[in-house]
Design a protein around this motif. Structure first.
Motif, mmCIF file in Angstrom:
data_model
loop_
_atom_site.group_PDB
_atom_site.id
_atom_site.type_symbol
_atom_site.label_atom_id
_atom_site.label_comp_id
_atom_site.label_asym_id
_atom_site.label_seq_id
_atom_site.Cartn_x
_atom_site.Cartn_y
_atom_site.Cartn_z
ATOM 1 N N ILE A 276 0.847 -1.196 0.000
ATOM 2 C CA ILE A 276 0.000 0.000 0.000
ATOM 3 C C ILE A 276 0.880 1.243 0.000
ATOM 4 C CG2 ILE A 276 -1.738 1.309 1.255
ATOM 5 C CD1 ILE A 276 -2.721 -1.323 2.431
ATOM 6 N N VAL A 277 0.805 2.018 -1.073
ATOM 7 C CA VAL A 277 1.598 3.244 -1.218
ATOM 8 C C VAL A 277 0.625 4.402 -1.453
ATOM 9 C CG1 VAL A 277 3.354 4.440 -2.576
ATOM 10 C CG2 VAL A 277 3.554 1.975 -2.172
ATOM 11 N N ALA A 278 0.696 5.406 -0.590
ATOM 12 C CA ALA A 278 -0.222 6.533 -0.698
ATOM 13 C C ALA A 278 0.290 7.619 -1.647
ATOM 14 C CB ALA A 278 -0.469 7.137 0.688
ATOM 15 N N GLY A 279 1.601 7.638 -1.881
ATOM 16 C CA GLY A 279 2.170 8.721 -2.673
ATOM 17 C C GLY A 279 2.376 9.978 -1.864
ATOM 18 N N HIS A 280 2.304 9.850 -0.539
ATOM 19 C CA HIS A 280 2.515 10.976 0.373
ATOM 20 C C HIS A 280 3.871 10.777 1.055
ATOM 21 C CE1 HIS A 280 -2.148 10.893 0.618
ATOM 22 N NE2 HIS A 280 -1.716 11.431 -0.500
ATOM 23 N N PRO B 101 15.415 10.278 12.150
ATOM 24 C CA PRO B 101 14.644 9.433 13.071
ATOM 25 C C PRO B 101 13.148 9.485 12.817
ATOM 26 C CG PRO B 101 15.475 11.412 14.179
ATOM 27 C CD PRO B 101 16.150 11.347 12.861
ATOM 28 N N GLU B 102 12.653 10.598 12.243
ATOM 29 C CA GLU B 102 11.220 10.709 11.978
ATOM 30 C C GLU B 102 10.772 9.720 10.902
ATOM 31 O OE1 GLU B 102 13.297 13.296 9.024
ATOM 32 O OE2 GLU B 102 13.478 12.911 11.189
ATOM 33 N N VAL B 103 11.716 9.247 10.092
ATOM 34 C CA VAL B 103 11.421 8.224 9.088
ATOM 35 C C VAL B 103 11.820 6.839 9.598
ATOM 36 C CG1 VAL B 103 12.038 7.356 6.799
ATOM 37 C CG2 VAL B 103 11.631 9.797 7.122
ATOM 38 N N LEU B 104 13.007 6.737 10.174
ATOM 39 C CA LEU B 104 13.534 5.433 10.582
ATOM 40 C C LEU B 104 12.697 4.756 11.660
ATOM 41 C CD1 LEU B 104 17.377 6.149 10.617
ATOM 42 C CD2 LEU B 104 16.124 4.703 9.010
ATOM 43 N N LYS B 105 11.950 5.506 12.442
ATOM 44 C CA LYS B 105 11.154 4.869 13.497
ATOM 45 C C LYS B 105 10.057 3.979 12.917
ATOM 46 C CE LYS B 105 7.868 8.676 14.288
ATOM 47 N NZ LYS B 105 7.283 9.540 15.347
ATOM 48 N N TYR B 106 9.722 4.180 11.650
ATOM 49 C CA TYR B 106 8.707 3.348 11.006
ATOM 50 C C TYR B 106 9.315 2.258 10.123
ATOM 51 C CZ TYR B 106 5.646 7.262 12.254
ATOM 52 O OH TYR B 106 4.961 8.233 12.924
ATOM 53 N N VAL B 107 10.638 2.201 10.036
ATOM 54 C CA VAL B 107 11.309 1.251 9.153
ATOM 55 C C VAL B 107 11.682 0.007 9.955
ATOM 56 C CG1 VAL B 107 13.263 0.866 7.610
ATOM 57 C CG2 VAL B 107 12.202 3.130 7.743
ATOM 58 N N GLY C 44 10.296 -5.323 6.474
ATOM 59 C CA GLY C 44 9.098 -4.552 6.175
ATOM 60 C C GLY C 44 9.231 -3.878 4.820
ATOM 61 N N SER C 45 8.200 -3.138 4.435
ATOM 62 C CA SER C 45 8.190 -2.474 3.131
ATOM 63 C C SER C 45 8.608 -1.014 3.254
ATOM 64 C CB SER C 45 6.790 -2.552 2.514
ATOM 65 O OG SER C 45 6.421 -3.886 2.257
ATOM 66 N N THR D 179 7.234 5.439 4.180
ATOM 67 C CA THR D 179 7.211 4.222 4.985
ATOM 68 C C THR D 179 5.828 3.577 4.910
ATOM 69 O OG1 THR D 179 6.622 5.496 6.966
ATOM 70 C CG2 THR D 179 8.954 5.100 6.563
ATOM 71 N N ASP D 180 5.749 2.350 5.410
ATOM 72 C CA ASP D 180 4.499 1.597 5.376
ATOM 73 C C ASP D 180 3.445 2.308 6.224
ATOM 74 O OD1 ASP D 180 2.473 -0.286 5.413
ATOM 75 O OD2 ASP D 180 3.848 -1.978 5.572
ATOM 76 N N ILE D 181 2.307 2.605 5.636
ATOM 77 C CA ILE D 181 1.268 3.379 6.316
ATOM 78 C C ILE D 181 0.681 2.642 7.514
ATOM 79 C CG2 ILE D 181 -0.667 2.543 4.931
ATOM 80 C CD1 ILE D 181 -1.673 5.478 4.888
#
Length: 220
Positions: free
Chosen positions: A97-101, A126-132, A136-137, A182-184
């Motif tokens: 699932i990719v939102a394009g956001h 860190p604002e991105v890596l915390k969801y990685v 995962g995708s 990142t994965d929603i």
């Protein structure tokens, strides 16, 4: 909604920049097959709206927020871009699932060959890596990829030669900026876990049924 399966690489013909916005003109072929005004097209992973089109390409407006959050502002005429139309209801869900956001950008740190695989190590905040998460995708410039490893400062993906050859991964080199989404699902879970709960109203006190009159009646 998109899946992160790139349909073709287009070429940026021009970029007209305003004070806080831009208009992209992109040469394309596949995504023009059934295009209509207002259609959503992911450009390097950024969901944009087709504002005009011709037999050889389309234009899209880019607003201030999008320029701030993505690498689109650094594009130059002649650069290749990944393109994907919004997913059709009867299509196969080949990626995730990719939102394009776009959540933010990362920087290519290393590119290493490993037999038939090519490793890309991407530094991110860190604002991105915390969801990685490992296995995962992650979407890099609109490409659905699997995280092979992650630490506190970066993550890495391993791509097959076909993926590299049909996407802008082939153009990337150390120091380049890439769009990251990142994965929603992780974002929704975080929101639900940390959503402030309304304090429940105190339950009304229940009377025991024992009053002064009750005690007097029974000789107390």
């Amino acid at each position: 909604m998109f899946t992160g399966i790139v349909e073709e690489m287009g070429v940026l013909k021009s970029i007209r920049k305003g004070a806080h916005s831009a208009i992209l003109e992109i040469q394309a072929k596949v995504v023009l097959e059934d295009i209509h005004l207002g259609d959503s097209i992911a450009v390097n992973g950024v969901c944009l709206t087709a504002t005009s089109f011709s037999p050889t390409g389309f234009t899209a407006d880019v607003m201030h927020e999008t320029l701030n959050r993505s690498s689109l502002a650094s594009l130059r005429p002649g650069h290749r871009v990944n393109l994907e139309r919004a997913m059709a209801a009867n299509g196969r869900f080949g990626g995730h699932i990719v939102a394009g956001h776009v959540d933010g950008v990362g920087t290519v740190q290393r590119i290493e060959k490993d037999d038939n695989a090519i490793w890309y190590t991407i530094a991110a905040g860190p604002e991105v890596l915390k969801y990685v998460v490992e296995k995962g995708s992650i979407t890099i410039d609109g490409i659905s990829l699997t995280v092979a490893r992650v630490d506190s400062q970066s993550f890495a993906i391993s791509a097959i030669p076909h993926t590299v050859s049909v996407t802008v991964l082939a153009d990337r080199k150390p120091g380049d900026i890439v769009n990251l989404e990142t994965d929603i699902i992780g974002k929704y879970v975080e929101k639900l876990l940390h959503f402030p709960q309304e304090e429940a109203a105190p339950a009304p006190k229940q009377s025991s049924g024992i009053t002064k009159e009750f005690l007097t009646r029974y000789g107390y």
